[in-house]
Design a protein around this motif. Structure first.
Motif, PDB file in Angstrom:
ATOM      1  N   GLY A 134       0.888  -0.996   0.082  1.00 30.91           N
ATOM      2  CA  GLY A 134      -0.043   0.174  -0.007  1.00 30.91           C
ATOM      3  C   GLY A 134       0.857   1.340   0.120  1.00 30.91           C
ATOM      4  O   GLY A 134       0.474   2.111  -0.639  1.00 30.91           O
ATOM      5  N   ALA A 135       1.995   1.152   0.611  1.00 33.05           N
ATOM      6  CA  ALA A 135       2.965   2.394   0.778  1.00 33.05           C
ATOM      7  C   ALA A 135       3.846   2.608  -0.552  1.00 33.05           C
ATOM      8  O   ALA A 135       4.292   3.649  -0.700  1.00 33.05           O
ATOM      9  CB  ALA A 135       3.760   2.301   1.982  1.00 33.05           C
ATOM     10  N   ASP A 136       3.854   1.381  -1.456  1.00 35.66           N
ATOM     11  CA  ASP A 136       4.748   1.624  -2.567  1.00 35.66           C
ATOM     12  C   ASP A 136       4.470   2.762  -3.377  1.00 35.66           C
ATOM     13  O   ASP A 136       5.439   3.424  -4.040  1.00 35.66           O
ATOM     14  CB  ASP A 136       4.717   0.324  -3.294  1.00 35.66           C
ATOM     15  CG  ASP A 136       5.570  -0.876  -2.820  1.00 35.66           C
ATOM     16  OD1 ASP A 136       6.478  -0.476  -1.777  1.00 35.66           O
ATOM     17  OD2 ASP A 136       5.420  -1.999  -3.173  1.00 35.66           O
ATOM     18  N   LEU A 137       3.305   2.862  -3.679  1.00 42.16           N
ATOM     19  CA  LEU A 137       2.805   4.096  -4.766  1.00 42.16           C
ATOM     20  C   LEU A 137       3.382   5.438  -4.406  1.00 42.16           C
ATOM     21  O   LEU A 137       3.721   6.296  -4.984  1.00 42.16           O
ATOM     22  CB  LEU A 137       1.267   4.031  -5.125  1.00 42.16           C
ATOM     23  CG  LEU A 137       0.593   2.788  -5.614  1.00 42.16           C
ATOM     24  CD1 LEU A 137      -0.638   3.114  -5.949  1.00 42.16           C
ATOM     25  CD2 LEU A 137       1.554   2.461  -6.755  1.00 42.16           C
ATOM     26  N   ALA A 138       3.356   5.740  -2.803  1.00 42.60           N
ATOM     27  CA  ALA A 138       3.926   6.867  -2.298  1.00 42.60           C
ATOM     28  C   ALA A 138       5.151   7.074  -2.583  1.00 42.60           C
ATOM     29  O   ALA A 138       5.726   8.119  -2.480  1.00 42.60           O
ATOM     30  CB  ALA A 138       3.471   7.065  -0.920  1.00 42.60           C
ATOM     31  N   THR A 139       5.947   6.006  -2.694  1.00 43.10           N
ATOM     32  CA  THR A 139       7.503   5.970  -2.984  1.00 43.10           C
ATOM     33  C   THR A 139       7.907   5.933  -4.427  1.00 43.10           C
ATOM     34  O   THR A 139       9.018   5.609  -4.685  1.00 43.10           O
ATOM     35  CB  THR A 139       8.148   4.874  -2.093  1.00 43.10           C
ATOM     36  OG1 THR A 139       7.768   3.734  -2.769  1.00 43.10           O
ATOM     37  CG2 THR A 139       8.077   5.053  -0.665  1.00 43.10           C
ATOM     38  N   GLY A 140       6.919   6.092  -5.258  1.00 41.74           N
ATOM     39  CA  GLY A 140       7.167   6.063  -6.551  1.00 41.74           C
ATOM     40  C   GLY A 140       6.834   4.681  -7.463  1.00 41.74           C
ATOM     41  O   GLY A 140       7.034   4.897  -8.692  1.00 41.74           O
ATOM     42  N   ALA A 141       6.345   3.770  -7.163  1.00 42.73           N
ATOM     43  CA  ALA A 141       5.891   2.579  -7.888  1.00 42.73           C
ATOM     44  C   ALA A 141       4.744   2.843  -8.813  1.00 42.73           C
ATOM     45  O   ALA A 141       3.746   3.662  -7.977  1.00 42.73           O
ATOM     46  CB  ALA A 141       5.722   1.496  -6.910  1.00 42.73           C
ATOM     47  N   ARG A 159       6.815  -4.981  -8.486  1.00 41.03           N
ATOM     48  CA  ARG A 159       6.804  -3.671  -8.643  1.00 41.03           C
ATOM     49  C   ARG A 159       6.995  -3.091 -10.021  1.00 41.03           C
ATOM     50  O   ARG A 159       7.961  -3.483 -10.719  1.00 41.03           O
ATOM     51  CB  ARG A 159       7.428  -2.888  -7.610  1.00 41.03           C
ATOM     52  CG  ARG A 159       7.098  -3.104  -6.267  1.00 41.03           C
ATOM     53  CD  ARG A 159       8.224  -2.736  -5.341  1.00 41.03           C
ATOM     54  NE  ARG A 159       7.917  -2.730  -3.733  1.00 41.03           N
ATOM     55  CZ  ARG A 159       8.486  -3.597  -3.088  1.00 41.03           C
ATOM     56  NH1 ARG A 159       9.585  -4.281  -3.644  1.00 41.03           N
ATOM     57  NH2 ARG A 159       8.474  -3.679  -1.939  1.00 41.03           N
ATOM     58  N   LEU A 160       6.290  -2.167 -10.549  1.00 41.86           N
ATOM     59  CA  LEU A 160       6.657  -1.326 -11.757  1.00 41.86           C
ATOM     60  C   LEU A 160       6.833  -0.111 -11.468  1.00 41.86           C
ATOM     61  O   LEU A 160       6.462   0.608 -10.651  1.00 41.86           O
ATOM     62  CB  LEU A 160       5.200  -1.395 -12.530  1.00 41.86           C
ATOM     63  CG  LEU A 160       4.696  -2.705 -13.356  1.00 41.86           C
ATOM     64  CD1 LEU A 160       3.436  -2.781 -13.942  1.00 41.86           C
ATOM     65  CD2 LEU A 160       5.960  -3.385 -14.305  1.00 41.86           C
ATOM     66  N   TRP A 161       7.861   0.587 -12.369  1.00 41.67           N
ATOM     67  CA  TRP A 161       8.492   2.035 -11.942  1.00 41.67           C
ATOM     68  C   TRP A 161       8.624   2.486 -13.464  1.00 41.67           C
ATOM     69  O   TRP A 161       8.810   1.984 -14.292  1.00 41.67           O
ATOM     70  CB  TRP A 161       9.977   1.552 -11.502  1.00 41.67           C
ATOM     71  CG  TRP A 161      10.012   0.759 -10.319  1.00 41.67           C
ATOM     72  CD1 TRP A 161      10.193  -0.569 -10.364  1.00 41.67           C
ATOM     73  CD2 TRP A 161       9.883   1.033  -9.016  1.00 41.67           C
ATOM     74  NE1 TRP A 161      10.132  -1.027  -9.206  1.00 41.67           N
ATOM     75  CE2 TRP A 161      10.092   0.004  -8.056  1.00 41.67           C
ATOM     76  CE3 TRP A 161       9.492   2.524  -8.275  1.00 41.67           C
ATOM     77  CZ2 TRP A 161       9.837  -0.029  -6.621  1.00 41.67           C
ATOM     78  CZ3 TRP A 161       9.356   2.553  -6.855  1.00 41.67           C
ATOM     79  CH2 TRP A 161       9.720   1.291  -6.068  1.00 41.67           C
TER      80      TRP A 161
END
Length: 184
Positions: A134-141, A159-161
């Motif tokens: 859930g936190a990944d999108l906030a770190t750029g994922a 993860r996609l980046w």
């Protein structure tokens, strides 16, 4: 939801431009495939991002199991196996997935596969993994998929980046050649 990945280890001297062309030509064929969340057409060349091998390794997020079954029974998968051999198809039950509205901008992917120890507290692990996803999108994922597989007890963190983050030697990184998405 089900996450799925198969991988073809290609010879060190394999012309990876063949894979690049295949992705460009075949990639759009799965755009809008029923029950597909996304398919990331992934590849990496030996030595790139620390990879020991040339790999072609698509990753799928299926909304329903029928999508995975329909794809694996399709003429497209039959053609793939005729070209590259019969792969081991890894699947994971998805604990949590998050997908950004900007997912189409993904250019890189990372994947970690972790072993789950016998008798580990699965509910606790699920809670921690779900919070991290859930936190990944906030770190750029641009997408984050976490799941587990209870036959050999592995967990996947995919993860996609847009830009490749710093990775360690346990993380497999890939280039995204095409991204097939569900129809809106």
């Amino acid at each position: 939801m089900i996450a799925m990945q198969y991988s073809f280890n290609l010879p060190a001297d394999y012309d990876m431009s063949i894979i690049d062309r295949r992705i460009v030509e075949k990639g759009p064929m799965l755009d809008g495939f029923p029950n597909l969340g996304f398919k990331a057409y992934l590849s990496v060349r030996k030595g790139e991002f620390g990879s020991r091998d040339n790999l072609y390794a698509p990753f799928y997020l299926w909304q329903k199991p029928e999508g995975a079954s329909d794809f694996l029974c399709s003429p497209g998968f039959e053609t793939l196996t005729g070209s590259f051999g019969w792969p081991r198809v890894r699947t994971w039950i998805v604990w949590r997935s998050e997908v950004s509205s900007d997912i189409a901008a993904a250019r890189f992917a990372t994947r970690d596969i972790l072993q789950t120890e016998p008798y580990a507290p699965l509910a606790d692990i699920r809670r921690v993994e779900s919070t991290e996803a859930g936190a990944d999108l906030a770190t750029g994922a641009l997408a984050s998929v976490f799941g587990f597989e209870p036959t050999i007890w592995t967990r996947v963190r995919f993860r996609l980046w847009r830009e490749l983050p710093e990775i360690d030697e346990q993380t497999q990184a890939y280039r995204v050649g095409h991204l097939s998405l569900a129809r809106p």
